[in-house]
Enzyme design. Structure first.
Site, mmCIF file in Angstrom:
data_model
loop_
_atom_site.group_PDB
_atom_site.id
_atom_site.type_symbol
_atom_site.label_atom_id
_atom_site.label_comp_id
_atom_site.label_asym_id
_atom_site.label_seq_id
_atom_site.Cartn_x
_atom_site.Cartn_y
_atom_site.Cartn_z
ATOM 1 N N ASP A 161 27.727 -25.296 -26.002
ATOM 2 C CA ASP A 161 26.858 -24.465 -25.167
ATOM 3 C C ASP A 161 25.892 -25.358 -24.398
ATOM 4 O O ASP A 161 25.189 -26.191 -24.976
ATOM 5 C CB ASP A 161 26.081 -23.502 -26.073
ATOM 6 C CG ASP A 161 25.425 -22.381 -25.297
ATOM 7 O OD1 ASP A 161 25.727 -22.222 -24.106
ATOM 8 O OD2 ASP A 161 24.614 -21.648 -25.895
ATOM 9 N N ALA A 166 21.691 -41.981 -23.651
ATOM 10 C CA ALA A 166 22.514 -41.580 -24.786
ATOM 11 C C ALA A 166 23.656 -42.558 -25.006
ATOM 12 O O ALA A 166 24.138 -43.206 -24.063
ATOM 13 C CB ALA A 166 23.061 -40.174 -24.563
ATOM 14 N N ASP A 167 24.100 -42.663 -26.250
ATOM 15 C CA ASP A 167 25.236 -43.522 -26.571
ATOM 16 C C ASP A 167 26.496 -43.036 -25.866
ATOM 17 O O ASP A 167 26.651 -41.839 -25.591
ATOM 18 C CB ASP A 167 25.489 -43.532 -28.083
ATOM 19 C CG ASP A 167 24.422 -44.299 -28.841
ATOM 20 O OD1 ASP A 167 23.691 -45.074 -28.199
ATOM 21 O OD2 ASP A 167 24.329 -44.120 -30.068
ATOM 22 N N GLY A 168 27.397 -43.951 -25.631
ATOM 23 C CA GLY A 168 28.657 -43.622 -24.974
ATOM 24 C C GLY A 168 28.735 -44.238 -23.590
ATOM 25 O O GLY A 168 27.761 -44.780 -23.060
ATOM 26 N N LYS A 194 21.069 -33.682 -19.782
ATOM 27 C CA LYS A 194 22.043 -34.142 -18.794
ATOM 28 C C LYS A 194 21.531 -33.804 -17.395
ATOM 29 O O LYS A 194 21.323 -32.629 -17.070
ATOM 30 C CB LYS A 194 23.397 -33.477 -19.056
ATOM 31 C CG LYS A 194 23.900 -33.690 -20.474
ATOM 32 C CD LYS A 194 25.176 -32.928 -20.790
ATOM 33 C CE LYS A 194 26.375 -33.518 -20.102
ATOM 34 N NZ LYS A 194 27.640 -32.915 -20.605
ATOM 35 N N GLY A 214 28.524 -41.723 -17.580
ATOM 36 C CA GLY A 214 29.326 -40.813 -16.787
ATOM 37 C C GLY A 214 29.119 -41.029 -15.298
ATOM 38 O O GLY A 214 28.072 -41.543 -14.868
ATOM 39 N N MET A 215 30.110 -40.642 -14.501
ATOM 40 C CA MET A 215 30.007 -40.784 -13.048
ATOM 41 C C MET A 215 29.229 -39.652 -12.408
ATOM 42 O O MET A 215 28.817 -39.748 -11.251
ATOM 43 C CB MET A 215 31.412 -40.855 -12.446
ATOM 44 C CG MET A 215 32.182 -42.113 -12.821
ATOM 45 S SD MET A 215 33.736 -42.277 -11.896
ATOM 46 C CE MET A 215 34.742 -41.040 -12.710
#
Length: 581
Positions: free
Chosen positions: A375, A319-321, A340, A324-325
């Site tokens: 959600d 995903a763009d962005g 996720k 995350g750790m």
């Protein structure tokens, strides 16, 4: 004398009937909890309303566990006989064929069989699978609703519709509300020829501190969705607002709010009506926001995998962005969802573990989301074709998430993930948009932090990358691994440095304990673009003031039922507006 059935046929009939009865029992218990929402609203019993909301979410899994226990008694050593379950499936389909909410029964059956057989991917033999089904296509019976003519005496019509059903409006509040509502309808629909009638569902909807009447208002030239909101402050029930804009109604029914409590006799016919009001709203989100979260998950699964089958050229990609750790996030660019998956190991800066992350997401799932938290639905054992993944995305998943991702030949099995609606990360959105649009998004980001704080939730990570922007332009939060209660924070001021060396050191010159927050340092973590800092500070400067947070914390301790209004001030009726708003 009728011949007795053979033992196998008796087992099939008993098990199918048991499953139908089990869903009916779940449905009745769901309605019992839902029905209490009106009493809680009348009594202003927000604590019990919150407990009931959480209990209703747990109810489905509780009933599935009870059903499996009953099946163990009915089927004994044949409990896991696949050939027997093929026939149970067929008989169950016959028993529910004429039910309006047959799709809900099918989902209950699927959940039961998947847990019994520990199904990985899909087992079409003992599940109801059809990916291309439209769950409400066969429903022709209109949902129960009432129509009130407005042309002759709109105030009298509004008075009658506000009194049916009786939601506790006193005589004075009823008269004031009817007059204000009629005035707003006349003013808003004047260019459309004036309001002719209003059509409302008979069943009121409840959520948090409000009751809602849901429907539409018809004018000579067009019709609009119509939602009438009733509030219950200390001085009694009142008509607070009317929403006549489709975007505002869509937000109210959106994926960033908790679920409604509406004691609907059947669900499918209500979904059909709501889709006329909100034709762009996915059906899975409508089921979910009505509290039928498991059916919402089923419809979301169907929509996604049906789309995946149609669009053979699109690939699942990261995903763009910013990465995350804690999570690896992948998406299908042509479909508005993200998946996720928790990493096996976190970066050194994250002093938390996998179980903590799972607990955080489940905590948010049960929390009042006040329109600012997406959600997040849990899925297990999703199976994807290997060739649908971008090679780099698949390599990242296999390297970083081996506990949750398994490669079985040409199939990628995702043992566990969270699925959310995809939004544009705020840091990217701000860089891509005009100054005016970017400034509006950043100011709403500040409002999102305020709204979350007023609901007793502190995001933890205030970086722009952890927030996103919805299609309607609202800033929402989606990274939950460091959320905490405001009432658990230890709000502190930054002590003065004793020397220049301390002031410019890479590490703090003062001790920092778990739970400590330093609002004066929030600008560092927000990393606002220079062009918008002044506007943000003018609008939301209190966020950097320790006294503001300390005062809010004390208010939440004294009165934990703080309210965050789920619609704009402009939607409120004039008599209810806050002075100076």
């Amino acid at each position: 004398m009728k011949p007795s059935r053979d033992p196998r046929s008796s087992r099939i009939e008993a098990a199918a009937a048991l499953l139908v009865d089990a869903f009916d029992d779940y449905n009745a218990r769901f309605s019992d909890i839902t029905r209490r929402a009106e009493r809680h609203f009348r009594r202003r019993d927000w604590a019990r309303q919150g407990r009931d909301a959480r209990a209703r979410i747990r109810l489905y899994d509780d009933c599935i566990a009870e059903t499996i226990g009953r099946l163990e008694g009915a089927l004994a050593e044949r409990l896991l006989s696949r050939s027997l379950w093929l026939d149970i499936h067929a008989r169950y389909a016959e028993l529910i064929d004429d039910r309006l909410d047959a799709e809900l029964y099918k989902t209950f059956f699927n959940t039961t069989s998947r847990r019994l057989f520990k199904t990985r991917g899909v087992d079409a033999g003992v599940e109801f699978v059809a990916l291309d089904i439209e769950p409400t296509a066969h429903i022709t019976r209109p949902v129960d609703r009432r129509i009130y003519g407005l042309a002759d005496d709109p105030v009298d019509a509004c008075r009658r519709l506000l009194a049916e059903p009786d939601l506790g409006l006193g005589e004075e509040a009823l008269e004031e509300g009817a007059a204000a509502l009629a005035e707003r309808l006349n003013a808003t629909l004047a260019d459309d020829g004036g309001p002719l009638a209003i059509e409302l569902l008979k069943v009121p909807f409840f959520r948090d501190r409000r009751a809602y009447r849901i429907g539409r208002v018809l004018a000579a030239e067009r019709w609009r969705p119509c939602v009438i909101a009733l509030d219950h402050p200390d001085d009694g029930v009142r008509v607070d607002a009317v929403l006549l804009d489709r975007t505002a109604v869509s937000i109210l029914f959106g994926f960033t709010y908790s679920y409604f409590h509406a004691d609907l006799p059947t669900v499918g016919d209500a979904i059909v009506f709501l889709r006329t009001l909100l034709p762009d709203k996915p059906v899975d989100e409508l089921y979910t926001v009505l509290g039928r979260a498991k059916q919402g998950k089923t419809e979301r699964y169907r929509r996604f995998f049906h789309h995946l089958g149609l669009d053979r050229d699109d690939r699942l990609v990261e995903a763009d962005g910013k990465r995350g750790m804690v999570m690896v996030v992948f998406t299908l660019p042509s479909f508005p969802l993200v998946f996720k998956v928790v990493r096996d190991h976190f970066a050194p800066g994250k002093k938390i573990g996998r179980e903590h992350v799972l607990a955080q997401y489940r905590y948010v799932f049960n929390h009042d989301r006040v329109g600012r938290l997406i959600d997040a639905q849990e899925y297990r054992h999703l199976a994807f074709a290997r060739d649908r993944f971008d090679p780099a995305a698949l390599e990242e998943l296999l390297n970083e998430c081996a506990r949750a991702i398994e490669l079985r030949g040409d199939t990628v099995l995702v043992r566990h993930c969270f699925v959310q609606r995809r939004v544009r990360p705020l840091d990217l959105f701000v860089r891509e948009q005009s100054d005016e649009v970017a400034r509006a998004a950043l100011l709403d980001y500040g409002q999102a932090v305020r709204d979350l704080a007023r609901s007793n939730l502190f995001p933890g990570d205030l970086f722009l990358k952890n927030f996103g922007v919805t299609r309607s332009g609202r800033a929402v939060f989606y990274d939950y691994d460091e959320v905490s209660k405001v009432t658990d924070l230890n709000v502190r001021r930054v002590p003065p440095a004793r020397s220049e060396e301390e002031e410019f050191a890479d590490t703090p010159w003062y001790p920092v304990n778990p739970g400590d927050v330093f609002p004066e340092q929030f600008p560092r973590f927000m990393d606002l673009p220079a062009a918008h800092r002044r506007a943000f500070h003018e609008a939301h400067g209190e966020l950097f003031d320790p006294d503001w947070w300390s005062a809010l914390k004390q208010r939440l301790i004294e009165r934990p039922d703080a309210d965050v209004r789920p619609y704009a001030e402009a939607a409120r009726l004039q008599a209810c507006r806050d002075p100076g708003a």
